[in-house]
Design a protein around this motif. Structure first.
Motif, short mmCIF file in Angstrom:
data_model
loop_
_atom_site.label_atom_id
_atom_site.label_comp_id
_atom_site.label_asym_id
_atom_site.label_seq_id
_atom_site.Cartn_x
_atom_site.Cartn_y
_atom_site.Cartn_z
N ASP A 508 -5.84 -38.73 -3.12
CA ASP A 508 -4.52 -39.27 -3.37
C ASP A 508 -3.47 -38.37 -2.71
O ASP A 508 -3.69 -37.17 -2.52
CB ASP A 508 -4.28 -39.35 -4.89
CG ASP A 508 -3.00 -40.08 -5.22
OD1 ASP A 508 -3.00 -41.32 -5.17
OD2 ASP A 508 -1.99 -39.41 -5.52
N ALA A 509 -2.33 -38.95 -2.37
CA ALA A 509 -1.28 -38.17 -1.70
C ALA A 509 -0.80 -37.01 -2.56
O ALA A 509 -0.37 -35.97 -2.05
CB ALA A 509 -0.11 -39.09 -1.34
N SER A 510 -0.88 -37.14 -3.88
CA SER A 510 -0.41 -36.09 -4.77
C SER A 510 -1.30 -34.85 -4.73
O SER A 510 -0.92 -33.80 -5.26
CB SER A 510 -0.34 -36.61 -6.21
OG SER A 510 -1.62 -37.01 -6.66
N ALA A 511 -2.48 -34.95 -4.11
CA ALA A 511 -3.38 -33.79 -4.02
C ALA A 511 -2.99 -32.84 -2.89
O ALA A 511 -3.57 -31.76 -2.78
CB ALA A 511 -4.82 -34.27 -3.82
N LYS A 512 -2.02 -33.23 -2.07
CA LYS A 512 -1.69 -32.43 -0.89
C LYS A 512 -1.24 -31.02 -1.27
O LYS A 512 -1.71 -30.03 -0.69
CB LYS A 512 -0.60 -33.12 -0.08
CG LYS A 512 -0.14 -32.32 1.15
CD LYS A 512 0.97 -33.03 1.89
CE LYS A 512 1.39 -32.24 3.13
NZ LYS A 512 1.92 -30.91 2.78
N ASP A 513 -0.33 -30.91 -2.25
CA ASP A 513 0.23 -29.59 -2.58
C ASP A 513 -0.85 -28.63 -3.07
O ASP A 513 -0.90 -27.47 -2.64
CB ASP A 513 1.32 -29.74 -3.63
CG ASP A 513 2.56 -30.41 -3.08
OD1 ASP A 513 2.70 -30.44 -1.85
OD2 ASP A 513 3.39 -30.90 -3.88
N ILE A 514 -1.71 -29.08 -3.95
CA ILE A 514 -2.73 -28.20 -4.49
C ILE A 514 -3.73 -27.80 -3.41
O ILE A 514 -4.20 -26.66 -3.36
CB ILE A 514 -3.44 -28.84 -5.71
CG1 ILE A 514 -4.38 -27.82 -6.36
CG2 ILE A 514 -4.19 -30.08 -5.32
CD1 ILE A 514 -4.95 -28.31 -7.66
N LEU A 515 -4.06 -28.73 -2.50
CA LEU A 515 -4.98 -28.39 -1.42
C LEU A 515 -4.33 -27.42 -0.44
O LEU A 515 -5.00 -26.53 0.10
CB LEU A 515 -5.42 -29.66 -0.70
CG LEU A 515 -6.39 -30.56 -1.48
CD1 LEU A 515 -6.60 -31.88 -0.78
CD2 LEU A 515 -7.73 -29.85 -1.68
N ASP A 516 -3.04 -27.56 -0.21
CA ASP A 516 -2.33 -26.60 0.65
C ASP A 516 -2.37 -25.20 0.04
O ASP A 516 -2.61 -24.20 0.73
CB ASP A 516 -0.87 -27.04 0.84
CG ASP A 516 -0.74 -28.25 1.75
OD1 ASP A 516 -1.72 -28.56 2.46
OD2 ASP A 516 0.32 -28.89 1.74
N ASP A 517 -2.15 -25.11 -1.29
CA ASP A 517 -2.19 -23.81 -1.96
C ASP A 517 -3.59 -23.21 -1.91
O ASP A 517 -3.77 -22.01 -1.68
CB ASP A 517 -1.74 -23.96 -3.41
CG ASP A 517 -0.27 -24.33 -3.53
OD1 ASP A 517 0.46 -24.15 -2.53
OD2 ASP A 517 0.14 -24.81 -4.59
N LEU A 518 -4.61 -24.05 -2.14
CA LEU A 518 -5.98 -23.55 -2.08
C LEU A 518 -6.35 -23.09 -0.67
O LEU A 518 -7.01 -22.07 -0.49
CB LEU A 518 -6.95 -24.65 -2.54
CG LEU A 518 -6.99 -24.94 -4.04
CD1 LEU A 518 -7.84 -26.17 -4.32
CD2 LEU A 518 -7.55 -23.75 -4.80
N ALA A 519 -5.91 -23.84 0.33
CA ALA A 519 -6.23 -23.47 1.72
C ALA A 519 -5.62 -22.13 2.08
O ALA A 519 -6.24 -21.31 2.77
CB ALA A 519 -5.74 -24.57 2.67
N GLU A 520 -4.40 -21.88 1.61
CA GLU A 520 -3.75 -20.59 1.91
C GLU A 520 -4.55 -19.44 1.33
O GLU A 520 -4.73 -18.40 1.98
CB GLU A 520 -2.33 -20.60 1.35
CG GLU A 520 -1.54 -19.35 1.67
CD GLU A 520 -0.10 -19.41 1.18
OE1 GLU A 520 0.60 -18.40 1.27
OE2 GLU A 520 0.31 -20.48 0.69
N LEU A 521 -5.05 -19.61 0.11
CA LEU A 521 -5.88 -18.56 -0.50
C LEU A 521 -7.21 -18.42 0.21
O LEU A 521 -7.65 -17.30 0.53
CB LEU A 521 -6.10 -18.87 -1.99
CG LEU A 521 -7.16 -18.01 -2.68
CD1 LEU A 521 -6.73 -16.55 -2.74
CD2 LEU A 521 -7.48 -18.54 -4.07
N LEU A 522 -7.89 -19.54 0.48
CA LEU A 522 -9.23 -19.49 1.05
C LEU A 522 -9.22 -18.97 2.49
O LEU A 522 -10.21 -18.39 2.94
CB LEU A 522 -9.87 -20.87 0.97
CG LEU A 522 -10.16 -21.35 -0.46
CD1 LEU A 522 -10.63 -22.80 -0.47
CD2 LEU A 522 -11.21 -20.46 -1.13
#
Length: 655
Positions: A508-522
């Motif tokens: 869903d489009a609302s998952a973008k922010d959390i995936l962006d945050d996770l990607a920055e950490l990973l």
């Protein structure tokens, strides 16, 4: 008479009309001149010098090319303060900035103890007031901020906003710096407090730089005090290498590196410039020592302050050894004390040469094996190891041999102290040498170990160092461990959810922010072994739930890969409905069971036990050549053994 009277009357009227016309003419001219003069003076006072004024009767023409629509309106308003607006004729043109090439926008931010100066040309799209406010906040209330900016009426060029945001954010960590900003690029020149601070700052800025932006760093640090001031070069059949290299000046460093290159050094080598040199002739002395070892066909030369130890290659003839050592003794400055050793072949014994080994695992456990000279020595060394590595981490399997040389305990203690500077590795002590190998997150570990061993073991002692720097072990870079990454994933996800479209695997489009945050950490965590787990509730067919959970886990993996996360060690796995965390009989429970979790892939206990066994030759070979066993072994059939900490990101959609 009557005609004469009429002529006089008509003449009088004509004269009066003429006089009126003359008066009207001069009155209009007076009004024209006063209006033009008054409006022109008012325009000059408002700095609207681009505008000019002309009059035709009572009409007043405002003429010129305004830089923008606001300036045009201002000019008309200024004229309206002097004359009636009904008399003003607008003949102002507005400059079309779209036809003019934009200027080169650039800003320089200078910061020191006295305050901050910001100088340059910015586009009108930049929020100047907000920029100065942000800089004032980070500089501190007592710091003076000088705004020397100019503004041009153009849109922000591509990359300008990202560059300005990055520059202001970087300024917080740079109390003494110069930051140059252009669209799409930032150049930073700064002074740091120490070499560690420099490396940490370089890594932090490099991680935070926006994609597509160019970053040029020129960071400097005060010269460190090096004690003992050590340089050590080894020449083997495969070439020359430095275990440690110190210099007092740029010229000395260049001289040392050139001598090493002539002796067989290949590739790039580092040589630290620092304080503490025993003599200004350091560079010349090192050059002489390297040349002497090269003439002997190899082995090592060690300079530790004013003590010089030359160890010749085994098999060197006595005549060659005497000649080269004699020449070096005569050439070295008087401050240096040379000790030269010509090794002899070891005597063969039924048991082989005595040996002590200590192995430090990645988990911090240390095993002591081999021979120690007495029970008291064994107790002392074991106590020292427990103090250095932790009381629960030490295993002792060494036996007592009272035939060992008297210096044996000192050599073992020096070896353990050197081992404590590594993340994992091994040391071997023999009567003739001390060898240390392993992995470290300290770029200066080889130099520090060389200085330590030369100081502790004394002159004319041989030691071998094979230490590999690994960036992932460098604490100064702030790279979290896999376990820390797993815990931080939990913190980032929090009570948020990775959501999907109803009954589908599409994010869903609302998952973008959390995936962006996770990607920055990973991206910071690097290539860690991570399993992305998909879970569903119990509604629907079990096989369909398993397939949906697998597809959703794969969608998250693909989304992270698209965000430039290293996913070579990741795997996506769907568990369907088999691992509920709440009651599927309620809507709240089913909602909790629909989730995405992130878990480290745990290594098998057997694999861990094998990596901790120091007696295996294969493990020693991996350490010596700088390689390392895989971070974790993966069991594709059974997955993790122990249940790791939970890091949830459940979906709020129906299966």
């Amino acid at each position: 008479m009557r005609l004469s009277s009429i002529a006089i009357t008509l003449g009088t009227f004509a004269l009066a009309a003429g006089l009126c016309l003359v008066a009207a003419f001069f009155s209009v001219r007076l009004i024209e001149d006063s209006s033009v003069t008054g409006v022109r003076a008012e325009l000059d006072r408002e700095a609207l010098t681009w505008a000019s004024v002309d009059a035709n009767g009572l009409q007043l023409f405002v003429i010129g090319t305004a830089p923008n629509e606001a300036s045009r309106f201002q000019a008309l308003s200024v004229a309206g303060r002097i004359v009636d607006t009904t008399r003003i004729i607008d003949e102002i043109l507005v400059n079309d900035t779209s036809l003019a090439p934009p200027p080169r926008f650039s800003v320089e931010i200078l910061r020191n103890d006295a305050g901050v100066q910001i100088i340059g040309l910015i586009p009108t799209g930049t929020n100047r007031e907000r920029l100065i406010t942000d800089i004032t906040k980070l500089a501190g209330k007592d710091a003076q901020v000088s705004d020397l900016l100019e503004v041009a009426d153009f849109e922000n060029p591509d990359g300008w906003d990202d560059a300005m945001r990055f520059a202001v954010a970087a300024l917080r960590s740079l109390p003494r710096s110069k930051i140059s900003v252009e669209a799409g690029s930032v150049a930073i020149k700064a002074m740091t407090d120490s070499d560690d601070a420099k490396r940490r700052l370089e890594a932090d800025l490099a991680r935070r730089v926006p994609e597509g932006m160019r970053l040029a760093l020129d960071l400097s640090a005060p010269r460190p005090v090096i004690t003992p001031f050590t340089t050590r070069l080894l020449i083997t059949d495969s070439g020359a290498r430095f275990d440690a290299c110190s210099a007092d000046t740029e010229e000395a460093r260049t001289q040392i590196l050139q001598a090493a290159t002539a002796a067989g050094l290949q590739g790039k080598a580092s040589c630290t410039i620092g304080l503490g040199v025993p003599t200004r002739d350091w560079g010349n002395a090192i050059q002489m020592g390297i040349k002497a070892v090269s003439e002997l066909g190899g082995d090592s030369i060690t300079f530790s302050n004013a003590d010089v130890t030359l160890i010749a290659k085994m098999g060197t003839t006595q005549a060659d050894f005497d000649r080269v050592v004699g020449e070096l003794e005569n050439d070295l400055p008087d401050v240096f004390d040379l000790h030269a050793v010509l090794p002899k072949a070891p005597e063969e014994t039924p048991e082989g040469p005595p040996e002590f080994t200590a192995t430090l695992s990645k988990q911090g456990a240390i095993q002591l094996r081999g021979r120690l000279s007495s029970d008291i020595s064994r107790t002392t060394i074991e106590s020292y190891a427990r103090a250095r590595f932790g009381s629960d981490a030490v295993y002792t399997g060494a036996r007592v041999d009272d035939t060992l040389p008297g210096s044996w305990p000192v050599r073992v203690l020096a070896a353990l102290e050197a081992l404590s500077k590594l993340a994992n590795g091994a040391v071997t002590v023999t009567p003739d040498s001390v060898s240390i190998s392993g992995n470290t997150g300290n770029q200066n570990a080889s130099s520090e170990i060389a200085g330590l061993l030369s100081e502790k073991l004394g002159e004319a002692e041989d030691f071998n160092i094979a230490v590999v720097y690994q960036e992932k072990l460098d604490a100064s870079l702030g790279i979290p461990t896999p376990e820390q990454c797993e815990a931080q994933i939990v913190e980032i996800v929090g009570d948020r959810k990775i959501t999907f479209q109803p009954g589908a695997a599409a994010l869903d489009a609302s998952a973008k922010d959390i995936l962006d945050d996770l990607a920055e950490l990973l991206q910071l965590c690097g290539d860690i072994p991570l399993e992305i787990q998909g879970h569903t509730d119990s509604q629907g067919r079990e096989i369909m739930n398993q397939q949906l959970s697998q597809q959703r886990a794969q969608s998250v993996l693909d989304a992270l890969r698209m965000r430039r996360v290293l996913t070579a060690s990741y795997r996506a796995r769907g568990y369907g409905e088999e691992n509920p965390v709440a009651d599927n009989g309620t809507e709240e429970g089913r909602e909790a069971n629909r989730r995405i979790e992130f878990h480290l892939i745990q290594s098998e206990p057997e694999a861990e036990a094998e990596t901790e066994t120091p007696a295996e030759p294969a493990a020693e070979a991996e350490i010596e050549d700088g390689s390392e066993p895989p971070l974790d072994a993966v069991d594709d059939a059974t997955g993790s053994g122990d249940e790791p900490a939970d890091a949830e990101g459940p979906s709020d959609e129906q299966n």
